[in-house]
Design a protein around this motif. Structure first.
Motif, mmCIF file in Angstrom:
data_model
loop_
_atom_site.group_PDB
_atom_site.id
_atom_site.type_symbol
_atom_site.label_atom_id
_atom_site.label_comp_id
_atom_site.label_asym_id
_atom_site.label_seq_id
_atom_site.Cartn_x
_atom_site.Cartn_y
_atom_site.Cartn_z
ATOM 1 N N TRP A 73 -3.180 -5.054 -8.049
ATOM 2 C CA TRP A 73 -2.766 -5.550 -9.361
ATOM 3 C C TRP A 73 -1.450 -4.915 -9.777
ATOM 4 O O TRP A 73 -1.255 -3.718 -9.597
ATOM 5 C CB TRP A 73 -3.838 -5.225 -10.411
ATOM 6 N N ARG A 74 -0.554 -5.710 -10.344
ATOM 7 C CA ARG A 74 0.651 -5.159 -10.974
ATOM 8 C C ARG A 74 0.258 -4.835 -12.400
ATOM 9 O O ARG A 74 -0.256 -5.683 -13.130
ATOM 10 C CB ARG A 74 1.809 -6.160 -10.955
ATOM 11 N N THR A 88 1.680 -0.467 -9.533
ATOM 12 C CA THR A 88 0.587 -1.229 -8.950
ATOM 13 C C THR A 88 -0.663 -0.367 -8.897
ATOM 14 O O THR A 88 -0.581 0.867 -8.836
ATOM 15 C CB THR A 88 0.914 -1.729 -7.524
ATOM 16 N N THR A 90 -4.659 -0.445 -6.995
ATOM 17 C CA THR A 90 -5.570 -1.080 -6.060
ATOM 18 C C THR A 90 -6.988 -0.714 -6.473
ATOM 19 O O THR A 90 -7.291 0.462 -6.677
ATOM 20 C CB THR A 90 -5.305 -0.602 -4.620
#
Length: 102
Positions: A73-74, A88, A90
């Protein structure tokens, strides 16, 4: 009553993600955080008022998004004074995760 036989539904796992923004931890600023998948689609979350939203509130430099599915995900944080942070995260969708914005 719904016509037809029962249907199995499998919901993907999702776990909490804590977002820390030390630069605003001691301030009174209330910011917002959004998560975007690799295709740029925002994660939609249920707000405290029961509405679907794609941003969560950052208070005291911290936000918690309760149910983030597994993936990369950003993470984008914005404050009313125009500051922005991006990184980011994870997640595995099973264990709580955390990210610190620098």
């Amino acid at each position: 009553t719904v016509p037809g036989p029962p249907v199995d539904v499998a919901l993907p796992g999702a776990a909490p993600l804590v977002v820390d923004v030390p630069a605003i931890a001691e301030s009174a600023l209330i910011g917002s955080v959004a998560l975007y998948d690799p295709a740029g689609k925002p994660l939609e979350v249920l707000s405290p008022s029961g509405q679907i939203d794609n941003r969560a509130t950052v208070v005291g430099g911290r936000a918690m998004i309760a149910a983030v599915p597994a993936g990369i995900w950003r993470v984008q944080v914005e404050t009313p004074d125009g500051r922005q942070w991006s990184t980011t995260a994870t997640t595995d969708g099973q264990r709580p995760a955390a990210v610190e914005m620098q």
